[in-house]
Design a protein around this motif. Structure first.
Motif, PDB file in Angstrom:
ATOM      1  N   ALA A 200     101.699  48.473 126.049  1.00  0.00           N
ATOM      2  CA  ALA A 200     103.148  48.544 126.250  1.00  0.00           C
ATOM      3  C   ALA A 200     103.698  49.868 125.743  1.00  0.00           C
ATOM      4  O   ALA A 200     103.154  50.483 124.822  1.00  0.00           O
ATOM      5  CB  ALA A 200     103.849  47.398 125.535  1.00  0.00           C
ATOM      6  N   SER A 201     104.815  50.291 126.345  1.00  0.00           N
ATOM      7  CA  SER A 201     105.568  51.458 125.880  1.00  0.00           C
ATOM      8  C   SER A 201     106.937  50.968 125.430  1.00  0.00           C
ATOM      9  O   SER A 201     107.683  50.390 126.224  1.00  0.00           O
ATOM     10  CB  SER A 201     105.720  52.491 127.004  1.00  0.00           C
ATOM     11  OG  SER A 201     104.457  52.965 127.427  1.00  0.00           O
ATOM     12  N   ILE A 202     107.252  51.170 124.169  1.00  0.00           N
ATOM     13  CA  ILE A 202     108.504  50.710 123.586  1.00  0.00           C
ATOM     14  C   ILE A 202     109.439  51.902 123.453  1.00  0.00           C
ATOM     15  O   ILE A 202     109.171  52.849 122.704  1.00  0.00           O
ATOM     16  CB  ILE A 202     108.278  50.067 122.200  1.00  0.00           C
ATOM     17  CG1 ILE A 202     107.154  49.034 122.259  1.00  0.00           C
ATOM     18  CG2 ILE A 202     109.583  49.460 121.699  1.00  0.00           C
ATOM     19  CD1 ILE A 202     107.383  47.887 123.194  1.00  0.00           C
ATOM     20  N   ARG A 203     110.546  51.887 124.186  1.00  0.00           N
ATOM     21  CA  ARG A 203     111.490  52.999 124.152  1.00  0.00           C
ATOM     22  C   ARG A 203     112.435  52.846 122.957  1.00  0.00           C
ATOM     23  O   ARG A 203     112.976  51.785 122.692  1.00  0.00           O
ATOM     24  CB  ARG A 203     112.306  53.070 125.433  1.00  0.00           C
ATOM     25  CG  ARG A 203     111.493  53.470 126.645  1.00  0.00           C
ATOM     26  CD  ARG A 203     112.399  53.952 127.766  1.00  0.00           C
ATOM     27  NE  ARG A 203     113.380  52.965 128.155  1.00  0.00           N
ATOM     28  CZ  ARG A 203     113.214  52.092 129.136  1.00  0.00           C
ATOM     29  NH1 ARG A 203     112.071  52.061 129.807  1.00  0.00           N
ATOM     30  NH2 ARG A 203     114.168  51.245 129.457  1.00  0.00           N
ATOM     31  N   VAL A 204     112.634  53.966 122.265  1.00  0.00           N
ATOM     32  CA  VAL A 204     113.601  54.056 121.163  1.00  0.00           C
ATOM     33  C   VAL A 204     114.478  55.258 121.494  1.00  0.00           C
ATOM     34  O   VAL A 204     114.354  56.325 120.922  1.00  0.00           O
ATOM     35  CB  VAL A 204     112.889  54.231 119.797  1.00  0.00           C
ATOM     36  CG1 VAL A 204     113.898  54.105 118.649  1.00  0.00           C
ATOM     37  CG2 VAL A 204     111.777  53.208 119.643  1.00  0.00           C
ATOM     38  N   ASP A 205     115.383  55.071 122.460  1.00  0.00           N
ATOM     39  CA  ASP A 205     116.056  56.229 123.046  1.00  0.00           C
ATOM     40  C   ASP A 205     117.564  56.070 123.187  1.00  0.00           C
ATOM     41  O   ASP A 205     118.203  56.831 123.914  1.00  0.00           O
ATOM     42  CB  ASP A 205     115.440  56.567 124.401  1.00  0.00           C
ATOM     43  CG  ASP A 205     115.714  55.510 125.479  1.00  0.00           C
ATOM     44  OD1 ASP A 205     116.252  54.435 125.142  1.00  0.00           O
ATOM     45  OD2 ASP A 205     115.377  55.755 126.649  1.00  0.00           O
ATOM     46  N   GLY A 206     118.136  55.100 122.503  1.00  0.00           N
ATOM     47  CA  GLY A 206     119.581  54.938 122.555  1.00  0.00           C
ATOM     48  C   GLY A 206     120.115  54.537 123.907  1.00  0.00           C
ATOM     49  O   GLY A 206     121.314  54.629 124.167  1.00  0.00           O
ATOM     50  N   GLY A 207     119.218  54.080 124.794  1.00  0.00           N
ATOM     51  CA  GLY A 207     119.633  53.594 126.096  1.00  0.00           C
ATOM     52  C   GLY A 207     119.613  54.622 127.204  1.00  0.00           C
ATOM     53  O   GLY A 207     120.009  54.314 128.330  1.00  0.00           O
TER      54      GLY A 207
END
Length: 210
Positions: A200-207
């Motif tokens: 999985a790739s978990i985005r932490v990008d503020g949307g």
């Protein structure tokens, strides 16, 4: 720091100076080992991993955190080949339940503005590596995941830098991430709560990639 605060002993590689990190980890009461090694040099991976195992007696988690922007050859050497080399060296020692956490980028999922093709290309490659290794290593009980930060307030991309205004206009939350916000996700995936997350790739990008 996030890993040490959750009870992990930590080894870090560095090119120039790791003294501040070493002292900060020591202050948590955990053991720390700093190794001079260049992620761009694939020959550095096996000796560095071997020294970690000899020093601590085991290796449970690899975080591929080195990354650069700029010249394509440099980006390929560090962002892709470096992560691959360290993963290959680590799998010889990781036990069942071991973790590999690759630091990708939200730009490895979507390219929201022009001028970043080469960087995005290297991060797309990391995504492919993460998914492939997850398949390859699942029979051994080793998980492989990716954390994809967006704009994060670091020396490479400061929140008050010349490129910040253009990025801020694309972020629904309207601010850069603090490094600790990204690190917390890494630590979660490296701990018990990440046991069933792989490929999985978990985005932490503020949307920004919503």
């Amino acid at each position: 720091m996030a890993l040490a605060e959750r009870g992990a002993d930590v080894a870090v590689t560095y090119k120039q100076d790791a003294s501040a990190v070493v002292e900060a980890v020591k202050a948590t009461g955990r053991r720390v080992l700093a190794l001079r090694a260049d992620a761009a040099d694939p020959a550095s991976a096996e000796p560095a991993v071997r020294e970690v195992v000899e020093h601590f007696g085991a290796l449970d988690v690899l975080v591929n955190n080195a990354g650069v922007a700029g010249d394509l050859d440099d980006m390929w050497a560090v962002n892709v080949r470096g992560a691959w080399s360290y993963a290959q060296a680590a799998v010889e020692h990781l036990p069942s339940g071991g973790r590999i956490v690759n630091i990708g980028s939200n730009l490895g999922d979507r390219v929201p503005f022009p001028g970043i093709t080469a960087y995005a290309m290297t991060k797309f490659a990391v995504t492919g590596m993460t998914r492939g290794l997850a398949r390859d290593l699942a029979p051994r009980g080793i998980t492989v995941v990716q954390v994809d930060p967006g704009s994060t307030d670091t020396d490479m991309n400061p929140a008050d830098g010349p490129n910040a205004p253009g990025q801020l206009g694309l972020i629904p939350l309207g601010r850069f991430a603090a490094p600790r916000e990204v690190a917390a996700v890494v630590a979660d995936l490296a701990g018990p709560s990440g046991a069933y997350v792989t490929g999985a790739s978990i985005r932490v990008d503020g949307g920004i990639n919503a």
